[in-house]
Design an enzyme around this catalytic site. Structure first.
Site, PDB file in Angstrom:
ATOM      1  N   ALA A  72       0.837  -1.202   0.000  1.00 30.10           N
ATOM      2  CA  ALA A  72       0.000   0.000   0.000  1.00 30.10           C
ATOM      3  C   ALA A  72       0.872   1.252   0.000  1.00 30.10           C
ATOM      4  CB  ALA A  72      -0.920  -0.006   1.219  1.00 30.10           C
ATOM      5  N   GLY A 109       0.980  -5.757   0.835  1.00 31.49           N
ATOM      6  CA  GLY A 109      -0.066  -5.900  -0.166  1.00 31.49           C
ATOM      7  C   GLY A 109       0.449  -6.369  -1.506  1.00 31.49           C
ATOM      8  N   GLU A 154       0.529 -10.042  -1.145  1.00 34.44           N
ATOM      9  CA  GLU A 154      -0.866 -10.479  -1.090  1.00 34.44           C
ATOM     10  C   GLU A 154      -1.484 -10.487  -2.485  1.00 34.44           C
ATOM     11  OE1 GLU A 154      -2.547  -9.255   3.255  1.00 34.44           O
ATOM     12  OE2 GLU A 154      -1.785  -7.600   2.040  1.00 34.44           O
ATOM     13  N   GLU A 205       4.047  -6.577   7.983  1.00 32.85           N
ATOM     14  CA  GLU A 205       3.080  -5.664   8.600  1.00 32.85           C
ATOM     15  C   GLU A 205       3.212  -5.533  10.116  1.00 32.85           C
ATOM     16  OE1 GLU A 205       1.032  -6.667   4.691  1.00 32.85           O
ATOM     17  OE2 GLU A 205       2.372  -7.650   6.105  1.00 32.85           O
TER      18      GLU A 205
END
Length: 300
Positions: free
Chosen positions: A104, A149, A152, A173
């Site tokens: 992100a 992300g 992911e 994270e």
């Protein structure tokens, strides 16, 4: 009432409503033209490999960090490609060598309200769910950092290929006071098992391509002096040589394994198998075998 796999697929397709995709204006253009027009995500068919389309992430200065705009255009591209019969394999990659997706956009995130963050997470979940459920095989070509992300996103693809020299793959994270929030705890665990997923997430360990391959987080590592995209294209070519409807049915049957018991899974496999027996591609395959030639599949 039990629906056959084919009917379920048909109903799903009818319910899905394609939206206008910014990528439409780029899909028949070159990468240079698309980049010049400022798209942060766009589709590009590979002219040298029919049936292969790339979904390119195009924020090179930000290492393709997921911004609000990139996420919106990424979703629009997915909404377009899922209905594209010419795409038999989708490769998700960066528009520039040395990148994939750094997660992100934390700079943009700092200026967002809680409501905006909540919507972003909902939209990201939807996008990765759409990617995971595309009817065609998908390959993540990881030629640079895949963090948070970014990894992911890769986990939502069917296969992951890492570049030989990539050194940053992981879910860090917890170092930032949060946990993976776009499917990392769920998809990584389904892929690697509880212990390995806990190990990677609890330690926030960042892996090299070789380490990620050893643990099973990526499926292939490119040869030295080649890119992840080069290897992804090799895999895509092997896939596009096969019958499109069979690829779709195989993906459909395999993807249901985690949620079905063995007997239910066997029933679903049979329901996916039966409609293929009456396709033109099946008849073409039998005729080609008889004539000792390569079959020409049309997805019919």
């Amino acid at each position: 009432m039990i629906l056959t796999a084919l009917r379920v697929s048909t109903l799903t397709a009818r319910r899905a409503v394609p939206v206008r995709c910014a990528a439409r204006r780029f899909i028949q253009t070159s990468q240079t033209q698309a980049s010049a027009n400022g798209a942060e995500a766009y589709l590009e068919p590979d002219g040298n490999h029919p049936g292969v389309t790339s979904l390119l992430l195009n924020r090179p200065k930000a290492k393709n960090a997921i911004s609000l705009r990139l996420l919106k255009e990424f979703q629009e591209c997915l909404d377009t490609v899922q209905f594209d019969k010419n795409t038999r394999v989708l490769v998700v990659r960066s528009s520039t060598i040395g990148s994939f997706c750094a997660g992100a956009d934390l700079i943009e995130r700092a200026s967002m309200t809680k409501a905006q963050v909540d919507k972003f997470l909902i939209d990201l979940r939807r996008a990765l769910g759409t990617l995971e459920n595309l009817p065609m095989p998908t390959i993540a070509a990881i030629d640079g950092p895949a963090l948070g992300g970014g990894l992911e996103l890769g986990l939502a693809c069917d296969l992951r290929v890492a570049g030989h020299a990539v050194t940053k793959i992981g879910l860090p994270e917890v170092k930032l006071g949060i946990i993976p929030g776009a499917g990392g705890t769920q998809r990584l665990t389904r892929l690697l098992g509880l212990a390995k997923a806990k190990d990677l997430i609890f330690t926030a360990r960042v892996m090299t391509a070789a380490e990620a391959h050893q643990i099973g987080a990526v499926d292939y590592v490119s040869d030295p002096d080649t890119t992840a995209y080069d290897k992804a294209l090799q895999l895509a070519q092997q896939m596009t040589a096969n019958a499109p409807l069979a690829l779709k049915a195989a993906k459909q049957a395999i993807s249901r394994v985690p949620e079905l018991g063995l007997e239910s899974g066997l029933d679903f496999e049979r329901a996916s198998y039966e409609p293929l027996l009456h396709t033109k591609d099946r008849l073409e395959a039998l005729q080609a075998f008889k004539e000792k030639r390569a079959p020409v599949f049309k997805g019919e």
